[in-house]
Design a protein around this motif. Sequence first.
Motif, PDB file in Angstrom:
ATOM      1  N   ARG A  31     107.016  57.721  44.235  1.00  0.00           N
ATOM      2  CA  ARG A  31     107.765  57.184  42.897  1.00  0.00           C
ATOM      3  C   ARG A  31     109.171  57.574  43.207  1.00  0.00           C
ATOM      4  O   ARG A  31     109.474  58.794  43.866  1.00  0.00           O
ATOM      5  CB  ARG A  31     107.260  58.180  41.742  1.00  0.00           C
ATOM      6  CG  ARG A  31     106.082  57.551  41.196  1.00  0.00           C
ATOM      7  CD  ARG A  31     105.627  58.299  39.908  1.00  0.00           C
ATOM      8  NE  ARG A  31     105.425  60.009  40.371  1.00  0.00           N
ATOM      9  CZ  ARG A  31     105.003  60.783  39.208  1.00  0.00           C
ATOM     10  NH1 ARG A  31     104.997  60.340  38.091  1.00  0.00           N
ATOM     11  NH2 ARG A  31     104.811  62.059  39.631  1.00  0.00           N
TER      12      ARG A  31
ATOM     13  N   TYR B  22     111.986  62.043  44.660  1.00  0.00           N
ATOM     14  CA  TYR B  22     110.952  61.121  44.953  1.00  0.00           C
ATOM     15  C   TYR B  22     109.811  62.060  44.862  1.00  0.00           C
ATOM     16  O   TYR B  22     109.803  63.109  44.975  1.00  0.00           O
ATOM     17  CB  TYR B  22     111.073  60.427  46.212  1.00  0.00           C
ATOM     18  CG  TYR B  22     110.737  61.390  47.630  1.00  0.00           C
ATOM     19  CD1 TYR B  22     109.574  61.263  48.086  1.00  0.00           C
ATOM     20  CD2 TYR B  22     111.686  62.314  47.876  1.00  0.00           C
ATOM     21  CE1 TYR B  22     109.233  62.197  49.052  1.00  0.00           C
ATOM     22  CE2 TYR B  22     111.399  63.287  48.608  1.00  0.00           C
ATOM     23  CZ  TYR B  22     110.183  63.142  49.735  1.00  0.00           C
ATOM     24  OH  TYR B  22     109.822  64.008  50.508  1.00  0.00           O
TER      25      TYR B  22
ATOM     26  N   HIS C  45     109.310  52.369  40.449  1.00  0.00           N
ATOM     27  CA  HIS C  45     110.590  52.535  39.901  1.00  0.00           C
ATOM     28  C   HIS C  45     110.546  52.341  38.414  1.00  0.00           C
ATOM     29  O   HIS C  45     109.937  51.395  37.807  1.00  0.00           O
ATOM     30  CB  HIS C  45     111.667  51.441  40.568  1.00  0.00           C
ATOM     31  CG  HIS C  45     113.054  51.828  40.450  1.00  0.00           C
ATOM     32  ND1 HIS C  45     113.752  51.842  39.296  1.00  0.00           N
ATOM     33  CD2 HIS C  45     113.812  52.036  41.696  1.00  0.00           C
ATOM     34  CE1 HIS C  45     115.063  52.327  39.567  1.00  0.00           C
ATOM     35  NE2 HIS C  45     115.292  52.528  40.717  1.00  0.00           N
ATOM     36  N   HIS C  46     111.201  53.112  37.726  1.00  0.00           N
ATOM     37  CA  HIS C  46     111.245  53.278  36.192  1.00  0.00           C
ATOM     38  C   HIS C  46     112.272  52.413  35.766  1.00  0.00           C
ATOM     39  O   HIS C  46     113.096  51.703  36.499  1.00  0.00           O
ATOM     40  CB  HIS C  46     111.542  54.558  35.891  1.00  0.00           C
ATOM     41  CG  HIS C  46     113.104  55.293  36.183  1.00  0.00           C
ATOM     42  ND1 HIS C  46     114.058  54.984  35.643  1.00  0.00           N
ATOM     43  CD2 HIS C  46     113.327  56.031  37.569  1.00  0.00           C
ATOM     44  CE1 HIS C  46     114.851  55.323  36.384  1.00  0.00           C
ATOM     45  NE2 HIS C  46     114.488  56.052  37.389  1.00  0.00           N
TER      46      HIS C  46
ATOM     47  N   ASP D 109     113.184  58.478  41.249  1.00  0.00           N
ATOM     48  CA  ASP D 109     114.205  58.478  39.924  1.00  0.00           C
ATOM     49  C   ASP D 109     115.513  57.864  40.625  1.00  0.00           C
ATOM     50  O   ASP D 109     115.954  58.317  41.695  1.00  0.00           O
ATOM     51  CB  ASP D 109     114.399  59.852  39.562  1.00  0.00           C
ATOM     52  CG  ASP D 109     113.371  60.250  38.688  1.00  0.00           C
ATOM     53  OD1 ASP D 109     112.527  59.485  38.121  1.00  0.00           O
ATOM     54  OD2 ASP D 109     113.106  61.516  38.418  1.00  0.00           O
TER      55      ASP D 109
ATOM     56  N   HIS E 115     110.321  59.147  36.450  1.00  0.00           N
ATOM     57  CA  HIS E 115     109.160  58.823  37.217  1.00  0.00           C
ATOM     58  C   HIS E 115     107.843  59.392  36.180  1.00  0.00           C
ATOM     59  O   HIS E 115     106.836  58.983  36.539  1.00  0.00           O
ATOM     60  CB  HIS E 115     109.065  59.724  38.511  1.00  0.00           C
ATOM     61  CG  HIS E 115     109.178  61.115  38.187  1.00  0.00           C
ATOM     62  ND1 HIS E 115     110.528  61.729  38.037  1.00  0.00           N
ATOM     63  CD2 HIS E 115     108.280  62.208  38.196  1.00  0.00           C
ATOM     64  CE1 HIS E 115     110.385  63.378  37.767  1.00  0.00           C
ATOM     65  NE2 HIS E 115     109.079  63.405  37.956  1.00  0.00           N
TER      66      HIS E 115
END
Length: 275
Positions: free
Chosen positions: A50, A13, A25-26, A52, A32
């Motif tokens: 952010r 993060y 969130h991706h 992952d 990210h």
Amino acid sequence: MPHRTINGVELFYDDHGNGEPLLIHHGYTGSHYSWDEVVPLLADRYRVVRMDCRGAGDSGRPTTGHTIEQYAADAVAMMDSLGIDRFTYIGHSMGGVVGYELGLSHADRLDKLVLVTPAPADGVQVPPSFRERAERLRREGDLHTMVREGVALSAREGPEAVEVRVRQGLSGSQEHYDQSWDALVNYRKGGRLGEIKTPTLMIAGAADSLLPANLADFPRLGNATLHVFSRVGHGVPYEIPEEFAAVVLDFLDHGVVTATTLQAKLRETAAAAAR
């Protein structure tokens, strides 16, 4: 590189800015890095976190747990670990489906939802041959073909930008690649979207193959507005980061504004004038 142990997995993060918290969130096989140009545009006014998800980006590589429900639980646990109770969630593609799940299972934690070109709420549907070819290209590491086809399908990006994203996608774990795809195919909660009362913004790209699914899912949401970008494909946050951030900030300022909300405002104004 900051990590937190979340539900037994080391998840990446980062944390930028101050103000009301946002969690970004991706999407599937993303990370990210997709938000690099967006974060500074939001962090002037908000605290932007952010992350992952497991198996992707700079997070740990467990062999299990790559489901939409687990990704939503990991998102909530990440915010718990940072001492954040309520937050606005912004999710791209698969991250948008995670947003659906947060709206259904963790609504008490959400201020607002931003769903960016989300995958279908009733499951991704593609011919088996499409998936088999994608698996073969990944297995063979055929970067040239993936970049060439990615450029052809992009409304705005050139080879260098597409190659960066293809390489990032290839860096994810095989478990993330396989199990997340199965999760997206088997997600079947479109009939429950009306239960999501959290103020929601859906963002779509007019040149995205998911546009029909987005337009079908949008009216089923319980409290939502819609923005469609012209000449933009699936990668809205990195294709047009400034325009994207402007739309998000406007929504965060004003919430859901539709003909229905304006008519309600008109009735309130008329009632006040009559008193």
